[in-house]
Design an enzyme around this catalytic site. Structure first.
Site, mmCIF file in Angstrom:
data_model
loop_
_atom_site.group_PDB
_atom_site.id
_atom_site.type_symbol
_atom_site.label_atom_id
_atom_site.label_comp_id
_atom_site.label_asym_id
_atom_site.label_seq_id
_atom_site.Cartn_x
_atom_site.Cartn_y
_atom_site.Cartn_z
ATOM 1 N N HIS A 257 0.843 -1.193 0.000
ATOM 2 C CA HIS A 257 0.000 0.000 0.000
ATOM 3 C C HIS A 257 0.871 1.233 0.000
ATOM 4 O O HIS A 257 1.944 1.234 0.606
ATOM 5 C CB HIS A 257 -0.936 0.011 1.220
ATOM 6 C CG HIS A 257 -2.129 0.858 0.991
ATOM 7 N ND1 HIS A 257 -2.103 2.208 1.160
ATOM 8 C CD2 HIS A 257 -3.361 0.540 0.540
ATOM 9 C CE1 HIS A 257 -3.288 2.691 0.840
ATOM 10 N NE2 HIS A 257 -4.073 1.709 0.451
ATOM 11 N N ASP A 308 -7.999 -5.422 -0.673
ATOM 12 C CA ASP A 308 -8.434 -6.252 -1.796
ATOM 13 C C ASP A 308 -8.177 -7.736 -1.599
ATOM 14 O O ASP A 308 -8.767 -8.553 -2.287
ATOM 15 C CB ASP A 308 -7.730 -5.796 -3.083
ATOM 16 C CG ASP A 308 -8.236 -4.450 -3.521
ATOM 17 O OD1 ASP A 308 -9.455 -4.321 -3.686
ATOM 18 O OD2 ASP A 308 -7.429 -3.526 -3.665
HETATM 19 C C1 LIG Z 1 -0.542 -0.577 -3.904
HETATM 20 C C2 LIG Z 1 0.750 -0.304 -4.661
HETATM 21 C C3 LIG Z 1 0.403 0.207 -6.063
HETATM 22 C C4 LIG Z 1 1.540 0.773 -3.894
HETATM 23 O O1 LIG Z 1 2.581 1.066 -4.731
HETATM 24 P P1 LIG Z 1 3.787 2.064 -4.425
HETATM 25 O O2 LIG Z 1 3.593 2.827 -3.178
HETATM 26 O O3 LIG Z 1 3.984 2.833 -5.681
HETATM 27 O O4 LIG Z 1 4.970 1.065 -4.149
HETATM 28 P P2 LIG Z 1 5.884 0.408 -5.265
HETATM 29 O O5 LIG Z 1 5.061 -0.211 -6.332
HETATM 30 O O6 LIG Z 1 6.897 1.431 -5.671
HETATM 31 O O7 LIG Z 1 6.553 -0.744 -4.401
HETATM 32 C C5 LIG Z 1 7.633 -0.553 -3.461
HETATM 33 C C6 LIG Z 1 8.414 -1.852 -3.366
HETATM 34 O O8 LIG Z 1 7.586 -2.887 -2.828
HETATM 35 C C7 LIG Z 1 7.394 -3.931 -3.795
HETATM 36 N N1 LIG Z 1 5.982 -4.274 -3.813
HETATM 37 C C8 LIG Z 1 4.942 -3.444 -3.620
HETATM 38 N N2 LIG Z 1 3.790 -4.091 -3.712
HETATM 39 C C9 LIG Z 1 4.106 -5.373 -3.985
HETATM 40 C C10 LIG Z 1 3.344 -6.515 -4.188
HETATM 41 N N3 LIG Z 1 2.012 -6.464 -4.154
HETATM 42 N N4 LIG Z 1 3.973 -7.681 -4.439
HETATM 43 C C11 LIG Z 1 5.327 -7.755 -4.471
HETATM 44 N N5 LIG Z 1 6.101 -6.657 -4.278
HETATM 45 C C12 LIG Z 1 5.511 -5.487 -4.040
HETATM 46 C C13 LIG Z 1 7.785 -3.323 -5.142
HETATM 47 O O9 LIG Z 1 8.185 -4.289 -6.059
HETATM 48 C C14 LIG Z 1 8.891 -2.382 -4.734
HETATM 49 O O10 LIG Z 1 10.035 -3.125 -4.519
HETATM 50 P P3 LIG Z 1 11.482 -2.541 -4.962
HETATM 51 O O11 LIG Z 1 11.662 -1.305 -4.139
HETATM 52 O O12 LIG Z 1 12.409 -3.656 -4.648
HETATM 53 O O13 LIG Z 1 11.376 -2.235 -6.426
HETATM 54 C C15 LIG Z 1 1.611 -1.576 -4.751
HETATM 55 O O14 LIG Z 1 1.877 -2.076 -3.453
HETATM 56 C C16 LIG Z 1 0.957 -2.641 -5.616
HETATM 57 O O15 LIG Z 1 1.092 -2.586 -6.842
HETATM 58 N N6 LIG Z 1 0.222 -3.613 -4.998
HETATM 59 C C17 LIG Z 1 -0.481 -4.620 -5.762
HETATM 60 C C18 LIG Z 1 -1.788 -4.055 -6.299
HETATM 61 C C19 LIG Z 1 -2.820 -3.873 -5.218
HETATM 62 O O16 LIG Z 1 -3.050 -4.761 -4.405
HETATM 63 N N7 LIG Z 1 -3.476 -2.722 -5.253
HETATM 64 C C20 LIG Z 1 -4.560 -2.413 -4.325
HETATM 65 C C21 LIG Z 1 -4.181 -1.301 -3.409
HETATM 66 S S1 LIG Z 1 -5.408 -1.072 -2.146
#
Ligand SMILES: CC(C)(COP(=O)(O)OP(=O)(O)OC[C@H]1O[C@@H](n2cnc3c(N)ncnc32)[C@H](O)[C@@H]1OP(=O)(O)O)[C@@H](O)C(=O)NCCC(=O)NCCS
Length: 371
Positions: A257, A308
């Site tokens: 998140h 989710d």
């Molecule tokens: C929610 C979300 C978009 C937040 O994204 P964000 O704040 O931009 O964080 P990032 O995508 O930059 O992720 C930061 C790190 O955690 C990792 N990470 C984040 N969510 C992850 C996941 N669901 N599975 C595996 N790794 C994850 C990323 O790969 C990244 O690792 P790195 O620094 O080694 O590259 C992200 O956690 C995600 O894509 N989750 C899956 C989709 C989801 O469940 N969305 C619903 C949100 S309520």
């Protein structure tokens, strides 16, 4: 000027509607745990729109208004019937239908607070009928008219399945609606506020928000969770499936998140409901698989489940088609979007940030023959 990627950490609005402080989510200062255990969705809608809990007569009035406004113009259903129903995603259908509802609302461009509140009620009432109507039409069934005597959660399940839901189903669905109602300045709410800050109308704001919610990094994640559970199939396959994804640096939907670090406070309620409902429906393996995935992701990545993750198995247990999960998120979040839209109108300033230019320096125009 230096860009902040993803606007992370930027405070872009003041709001009295909801807050996330130290991993605690509150609506107007009420802890989400309290509301989930005690409130109906209609009560939460009132809370978000009026920034106070309703008295008995006020709640009765809103409940009546939502029931009375639930029917939608036949044109919405006729339009669905003309779609390529085997391929169209319900979120695309919903986005288009909400825009079309605006076409049929003679008050759509009346920007007085009174007219905007009337539209708020109409939208919240009709969106449930739109989503359930679409689900039935694509199965070759006729939409079911809402039953005014049922509450919002019960009516949704009734219009979807064509039979009165059991009390436990109503309880679970009501909790899910309460948990998804608002979430501070998430991507779709920000989208809605950006849209209406141009003084565009409420229908445009909600249509834009639905577009943002559709993406798998936002509302689309719960459908992807169910897809993953279906692909895995059994508890024995979890380890191999998840490990392969992690080794390939793929994201696991339903985890992580932008704002929460210790955990998403909504997930625990859905976990409890998931355990209860999967047992009742004879699919306990769905819950067991979810727990095993959860333990692996927390253990290896330190990433807690978000809203989710367990909502997927809850909705599946309620007999809801997997591609309706995100439209249901929209049904609930419409209450929050509307609250933010009304708050934006009440103290509006155009939202227009700047961009850091990283392209080439000044260039001289070259005619097309000389390029
Ligand atoms: C929610 C979300 C978009 C937040 O994204 P964000 O704040 O931009 O964080 P990032 O995508 O930059 O992720 C930061 C790190 O955690 C990792 N990470 C984040 N969510 C992850 C996941 N669901 N599975 C595996 N790794 C994850 C990323 O790969 C990244 O690792 P790195 O620094 O080694 O590259 C992200 O956690 C995600 O894509 N989750 C899956 C989709 C989801 O469940 N969305 C619903 C949100 S309520």
């Amino acid at each position: 000027m230096t860009a902040t990627r993803g606007l992370e950490g930027i405070v872009a609005a003041e709001t009295k509607i909801s807050s996330i402080i130290d991993d605690t989510l509150t609506y107007v200062g009420y802890n989400i745990d309290d509301l989930t255990d005690n409130a109906t969705f209609e009560e939460v809608v009132y809370l978000l729109w009026h920034t106070r809990l309703p008295k008995k007569d006020e709640l009765a009035e809103l409940t009546k208004q939502l029931a009375e406004n639930a029917e939608v113009p036949q044109a919405i259903f006729d339009q669905f019937k003309a779609y390529p129903l085997e391929t169209v995603h319900p979120m695309a259908a919903l986005r288009t239908a909400i825009s079309l509802l605006g076409v049929y609302d003679s008050e759509a461009d009346d920007m007085t607070p009174e007219a905007n509140y009337r539209k708020a009620i109409r939208l919240q009432a009709k969106i449930a009928t739109v989503v359930t109507g679409f689900s039935r039409i694509r199965k070759g069934l006729e939409p079911i008219a809402p039953k005014p005597e049922l509450g919002y959660a019960a009516n949704f399940l009734y219009m979807l399945h064509g039979k009165d839901p059991a009390p436990i189903e109503i309880e679970a669905f009501n909790k899910a609606l309460v948990l998804h109602a608002d979430h501070e300045l998430n991507a779709s709410t920000f989208t809605a506020r950006v849209c209406v800050a141009t003084l565009s109308d409420v229908y445009s704001g909600i249509t834009s928000a639905i577009g943002a919610l559709k993406g798998p990094l936002h509302g689309g994640a719960n459908e992807q969770v169910m897809k993953m559970l279906s692909e895995i199939g059994s508890v024995d396959n979890v380890e191999n499936y998840i490990q392969t994804k992690l080794d390939n640096k793929e994201k696991i939907m339903g985890f992580g998140h932008r704002v929460y670090r210790k955990g998403d406070p909504r997930a625990k309620h859905l976990r409890v409901m998931s355990e209860k409902l999967t047992k009742l429906t004879g699919k306990p393996e769905l819950f067991d698989m979810s727990v095993k995935i959860h333990d692996m992701i927390v253990g290896q990545k330190g990433l807690p489940a978000n809203v989710d993750f367990f909502s997927a198995s809850v909705y599946d247990s309620l007999g809801i088609e997997h591609d309706l999960f995100t439209p249901i998120f929209a049904v609930s979040r419409t209450s929050g979007w509307i609250a933010h839209i009304l708050e934006q109108y009440a103290n509006n300033r155009l939202i227009r940030p700047r961009a850091e230019y990283v392209g080439p320096g000044m260039q001289k125009y070259v005619s097309i023959e000389e390029r």
